[in-house]
Design a protein around this motif. Structure first.
Motif, PDB file in Angstrom:
ATOM      1  N   LYS A  15       0.811  -1.220   0.000  1.00  0.00           N
ATOM      2  CA  LYS A  15       0.000   0.000   0.000  1.00  0.00           C
ATOM      3  C   LYS A  15       0.846   1.272   0.000  1.00  0.00           C
ATOM      4  N   GLU A  16       2.037   1.213   0.558  1.00  0.00           N
ATOM      5  CA  GLU A  16       2.908   2.391   0.589  1.00  0.00           C
ATOM      6  C   GLU A  16       3.522   2.685  -0.782  1.00  0.00           C
ATOM      7  N   ASN A  17       3.594   1.674  -1.642  1.00  0.00           N
ATOM      8  CA  ASN A  17       4.201   1.841  -2.966  1.00  0.00           C
ATOM      9  C   ASN A  17       3.189   1.644  -4.087  1.00  0.00           C
TER      10      ASN A  17
END
Length: 177
Positions: free
Chosen positions: A91-93
């Protein structure tokens, strides 16, 4: 591919986003969802659409799982003949969004103004308005949609429709296709 470094330290029942490139043929959606059903995996949301190549479709599937179960699911998906590529998105990337339409009770002008103000704060759009209801379109992460829904629920939600997550990895393009 599962990025084990980033997910092994995660919660045992975390939401994962799978980006699955499949051949754009009849029956592929059935085969993928049937695999989930036959292995007793739950699909939280699924979206399917054409990619930049008309013979391929992208399925974005969200599921809640532990890492070991997720790895088994990915292995089983890879065995399906129509599956070209699978990525578990961090989710961060990744860029991921969902769309929701929420129809609310709005029988007086003050209520309609309040709901419109909340929609504006959440960068939503009023898509329909009548003497008794107002429909708001919200686009964002599932958490943003949940927050807006919780904020306006006291007005009375009449109907709610959510599309499910669509997602792409951030950064460089994957040339495997």
């Amino acid at each position: 591919m599962i990025d084990k470094k980033s997910i092994f330290d995660e919660d045992p029942n975390k939401m994962y986003i799978l980006s699955v490139i499949v051949e754009n043929k009849p029956g592929v959606l059935f085969r993928v969802t049937n695999l989930f059903r036959s292995r007793n995996f739950n699909i939280e949301s699924i979206t399917v659409g054409l990619t930049e190549k008309p013979d391929l479709s992208r399925m974005t599937i969200t599921t809640v799982s532990d890492v070991k179960t997720l790895e088994q699911l990915v292995k089983q998906l890879r065995k399906l003949i129509d599956v070209i590529q699978i990525n578990v998105l961090n989710k961060e990337n990744a860029v991921y969004r969902e769309l929701a339409l929420i129809k609310l009770n709005a029988k007086d002008p003050t209520t309609r103004i309040e709901i419109a103000n909340f929609a504006s704060i959440y960068r939503g759009n009023i898509t329909d308005i009548s003497n008794e209801t107002i429909t708001v379109e919200i686009i964002g992460t599932p958490d943003k949609i949940d927050a807006f829904k919780n904020l306006v629920s006291s007005y009375g939600i009449i109907q709610l429709a959510r599309t499910g997550v669509s997602a792409l990895p951030r950064g460089a393009v994957d040339d495997d296709l």
